[in-house]
Design an enzyme around this catalytic site. Structure first.
Site, short mmCIF file in Angstrom:
data_model
loop_
_atom_site.label_atom_id
_atom_site.label_comp_id
_atom_site.label_asym_id
_atom_site.label_seq_id
_atom_site.Cartn_x
_atom_site.Cartn_y
_atom_site.Cartn_z
N GLU A 88 3.49 1.33 -5.10
CA GLU A 88 2.45 2.09 -5.79
C GLU A 88 3.10 3.25 -6.53
OE1 GLU A 88 -0.40 4.08 -3.08
OE2 GLU A 88 0.56 2.94 -1.50
N CYS A 120 -0.57 0.51 -0.09
CA CYS A 120 0.54 0.30 0.85
C CYS A 120 0.67 -1.15 1.31
CB CYS A 120 0.35 1.21 2.06
SG CYS A 120 0.22 2.94 1.60
N HIS A 245 1.41 -0.27 9.77
CA HIS A 245 1.57 0.63 8.64
C HIS A 245 1.28 2.03 9.17
CE1 HIS A 245 1.21 2.75 4.99
NE2 HIS A 245 -0.11 2.86 5.03
#
Ligand code: COA
Length: 365
Positions: A88, A120, A245
């Protein structure tokens, strides 16, 4: 390379990791912003932010990680038929980041090259596509180079500032020497504005509380689907690690609490499973901060380091917007050697620690 178009055994054949050369402790940021340091260290679970010096950026990180993965792989650059970068931190609205990296690595010719964007989750999507490309037979035995690379910066004084970081994880997708990646996966998505960056703006906009809620909902849904009719606690217990994550460690803790509630685990069991299966994999994340697409893959790389053949782990990917996916990986023979670990640990130790004045100057630049 095997030129057959029959589906091939597939997984991660080699890993390469990279972080930038600067770091700052979040306590130094707390002093700069006049915030109680416990908010960052206890409230968010953060420790150190990886930072890029002027003139150093996402392509440098991606290139270094890719070179490290290629060095520890038995194949050649010419054996790569796909290069995909999840990010990103795109440099251009049209030209993919993969072209910048391929240029530096000398990857060209009969190669599919592209960038994947889903906050993400982009690196994971690139990996899933590469695995499915191999499994379909379309790869004709060739390898994919998948890179998750980002520089995560918030506007100065933004509440997310302490969660900043940067890093890249490169994966050669070919034979499952490091880990096989299950084709079976559990995805969940809902359209939402929890974290986004409008075109032309330098920093993300975040609805922090909503983002936490979306992440927890996605985690509970994916783990529910993964467990199916099984005893979820036993299935979780049998894992070497559960990798998440990790925008900041407390966010992961909240997700595990939500998963525990959804399975009706006792608070003690949830806390124990978090401490035993989740926390050890977050070691590199706390030294790096959020690296967006790379974040989950630093945790997976940490968890695979030293694993024995057959050890299983799960990877939970989340990208704002939002989309999530959970799937299993099983350690292969090269996991025990963990060739990716020593270069990263050396790089983490060698980083220059900067103080608040240098940070202010860096952000002004
Ligand atoms: N000592 C200990 N803990 C403290 C504290 C102190 N002095 N001051 C605050 N805290 C705790 C709070 O209680 C809270 O913990 P809790 O949620 O468990 O109750 C935590 O620190 C954060 O405090 P909060 O007031 O909620 O922070 P904030 O409103 O400044 O938000 C973020 C900060 C980082 C949580 C928010 O900006 C955010 O969520 N950002 C990014 C989200 C994200 O990355 N989304 C993308 C997902 S991919």
């Amino acid at each position: 390379m095997n030129e057959t178009n029959a589906p091939q055994p597939t997984g991660i054949a080699a890993l390469g990791l990279a972080v930038p050369p600067l770091a700052m402790d979040v306590t130094e940021l707390a002093a700069l912003r006049g915030v109680d340091p416990d908010k960052y260290t206890v409230g968010l679970g953060c420790r150190t932010m990886a930072l890029c010096p002027d003139g150093f950026g996402v392509v440098d990180l991606a290139e270094t990680a890719a070179r490290r993965a290629l060095e520890s792989w038995s194949g050649r650059v010419e054996d790569i038929g796909l290069i995909a970068v999840g990010t990103e931190s795109a440099l251009d609205m049209s030209r993919p980041l993969s072209a910048f990296v391929a240029d530096r690595l000398g990857v060209r010719g009969a190669v599919r090259s592209y960038e994947v964007k889903h906050a993400c989750y982009g690196g994971t999507l690139a990996l899933r596509q590469a695995v499915e490309w191999r499994a379909s037979g379309a790869a004709r035995g060739r390898a994919a180079l998948v890179i998750a690379a980002d520089v995560a910066l918030y506007a100065p004084e933004d509440p997310g500032e302490a969660t900043q970081g940067a890093g890249a994880v490169a994966m050669i997708v070919h034979t499952p020497d490091v880990a096989s990646v299950a084709l079976d996966a559990h995805a969940y998505s809902e359209p939402a504005f929890d974290f986004w960056r409008p075109v032309g703006e330098s920093f993300p906009r975040v609805d922090g509380k909503f983002s936490l809620e979306c992440y927890q909902r996605a985690a509970a849904s994916c783990f529910g689907s993964w467990a199916g009719e099984r005893d979820a606690r036993e299935a979780f217990e049998a894992l070497r690690a559960a990798c998440f994550h990790a925008p900041f460690p407390k966010m992961v803790k909240k997700a595990v609490d939500r998963i525990g509630e959804s399975f009706e685990w006792s608070a003690e069991d949830t806390a124990r499973l978090y401490a035993e299966k989740v926390v050890p994999a977050l070691e590199w994340n706390t030294a790096i901060g959020n690296s967006y697409t790379g974040s989950l893959w630093f945790a997976v790389a940490r968890a695979l380091a030293g694993a024995e053949v057959g050890d299983r782990l799960v990877a939970f990917s989340y990208g704002s917007g939002f989309g999530a996916e959970l799937f299993e990986l099983t350690a292969g023979p090269a996991a025990a050697r963990a060739e990716w670990a020593a270069p990263l640990e050396a790089e983490l130790s060698a980083r220059e620690r900067i103080d608040r004045d240098r940070y202010v100057a860096l952000r002004a630049g």
